[in-house]
Design an enzyme around this catalytic site. Structure first.
Site, PDB file in Angstrom:
ATOM      1  N   ASP A  53      33.726  16.504  37.126  1.00 17.19           N
ATOM      2  CA  ASP A  53      33.150  15.685  36.051  1.00 17.19           C
ATOM      3  C   ASP A  53      34.152  14.645  35.558  1.00 17.19           C
ATOM      4  O   ASP A  53      33.852  13.445  35.482  1.00 17.19           O
ATOM      5  CB  ASP A  53      32.741  16.567  34.860  1.00 17.19           C
ATOM      6  CG  ASP A  53      31.571  17.477  35.146  1.00 17.19           C
ATOM      7  OD1 ASP A  53      30.441  17.104  34.829  1.00 17.19           O
ATOM      8  OD2 ASP A  53      31.799  18.570  35.696  1.00 17.19           O
ATOM      9  N   THR A 150      25.726  20.544  36.666  1.00 22.59           N
ATOM     10  CA  THR A 150      27.017  21.174  36.938  1.00 22.59           C
ATOM     11  C   THR A 150      26.846  22.602  37.450  1.00 22.59           C
ATOM     12  O   THR A 150      27.616  23.059  38.292  1.00 22.59           O
ATOM     13  CB  THR A 150      27.901  21.162  35.667  1.00 22.59           C
ATOM     14  OG1 THR A 150      27.914  19.844  35.131  1.00 22.59           O
ATOM     15  CG2 THR A 150      29.313  21.573  35.979  1.00 22.59           C
TER      16      THR A 150
END
Length: 382
Positions: A53, A150
């Protein structure tokens, strides 16, 4: 790529940097299987955040800032630097810094500029921290979700890198990188067993071109495109690599496939099941992590997408902007559950949503879906 349009450079850079981000994520994802637990941290909202990320956000921020130096680059993105800035996160920051420098060293492979020297931790924090715009109705704003889905990423399943450009409140460019979404439809598992999700592709027989893709579209073009990911030993070549994609022509609910989020926390599965039944959909839902759901609609792998979040949840623009413009330019329809267009001009959140978000492969299915939502809403307890 078509030249002579207002956003030619923006689209060019956006597609190239998303390809870079896909490569970065693949490397991190491969390492997650055996890596230390330090690569995964919990954010305040309990969602997972990984080295990927922050690394993607830093990479995209740096590339956009360098590519558009003559502009005041405004970026709205999901991650901040609070966790990475803490004293006990020095090791994590070092991992992010190393990951970013590795991919930026290969920028020329993607037709982008390399840094003159490796970036330091402070520069990485600065690149991530620059992505603090709130968007809004005036000016240009890049919108980034560095790793959407995620949980899918950590599990080796579906996830997406999503980059969009909003100008004067309207999404004008959308790019979706889907590293585990195969170019060939036949590589998807479409048996639609009960509550099945698209499986991860772990077979070593898949090369990068088969395993993943990048989709993109520009507002008003009436076209959406898909490119294969770039093999490790090849350079990015725009010509001849892109294929036009189009939504499915199916308009009979009995033949339609509908997809929805995997996690119950992200959408009310019982309500969407009721809506699907009311419409006449008979196939079991395809549950997919991330904005890959929009990719599935745009490419004709599914016909319907529904998301009805729990009461009080506010949808964020980075979770939808890129996917919406790609679906619409591929011939699909995306609205809220009342049939109104989504409004990306109000800042970080999609304000004023009527109940939820729906996407369809065409107007006929969309009309039936909106009708089914209204019919089901009154009998539900949402």
């Amino acid at each position: 790529m078509e030249n002579g349009n207002k956003y030619a450079k923006e689209l060019d850079v956006a597609v190239r940097v998303v390809h870079m981000a896909c490569s970065l994520c693949q490397r991190v994802q491969e390492g997650l299987v055996t890596a230390s637990r330090n690569q995964v941290k919990s954010k305040e909202d309990d969602s997972l955040v990984t080295v990927a990320d922050w690394s993607v956000q830093a990479t995209v921020s740096w590339v956009l800032s360098e590519s558009f130096r003559d502009q005041s680059v405004s970026i709205v993105a999901e991650e901040d630097v609070k966790t990475l800035s803490k004293a006990d996160s020095a090791g994590l920051l070092a991992m992010v810094t190393n990951t970013v420098n590795q991919i930026l060293a290969e920028a020329s492979k993607y037709g982008l500029e390399c840094p003159k020297e490796a970036l330091g931790g402070a520069q990485i924090l600065d690149a991530i921290g620059r992505c603090n715009s709130k968007g809004g109705p005036v000016g240009r704003h890049w919108v980034l979700d560095p790793v959407d889905g995620t949980l899918g990423f950590v599990r080796g399943d579906q996830y997406a890198i999503a980059l969009a450009l909003i100008e004067e409140g309207e999404v004008v460019i959308g790019v979706l990188g889907c590293p585990n979404y195969p170019m060939k439809k036949e590589l998807l598992n479409h048996r639609h067993q009960y509550h099945q999700s698209i499986p991860k592709l772990s077979s070593p027989t898949f090369d990068a071109r088969e395993k993943g893709c990048v989709m993109y579209a520009q507002r008003g073009s009436g076209k959406a495109w898909m490119q294969p990911l770039i093999p490790v030993n090849k350079k990015f070549e725009w010509s001849n690599s892109a294929q036009l994609i189009r939504v499915s022509s199916i308009d009979d609910p009995e033949l339609a496939t509908f997809c929805e989020p995997v996690e119950k926390a992200n959408s009310n599965h019982s309500f969407t099941a009721g809506v699907a039944h009311s419409m006449g959909v008979i196939k079991q839902p395809l549950r997919v992590h991330s904005m890959v759901k929009y990719a599935a609609i745009a490419r004709g792998d599914a016909e319907i997408f529904m998301k009805f979040a729990s009461c009080g949840y506010k949808e964020k623009i980075w979770d939808h902007a890129a996917g919406v413009v790609i679906v619409e330019e591929a011939g699909g329809v995306v609205t809220d559950a009342g049939g109104r267009c989504l409004n990306f001009s109000k800042g970080v959140y999609l304000e004023g949503l009527d109940r939820g978000i729906v996407a369809c492969s065409g107007a006929s299915l969309h009309d039936k879906l909106i009708g089914a939502v209204y019919a089901s809403w009154d009998s539900s307890h949402l």
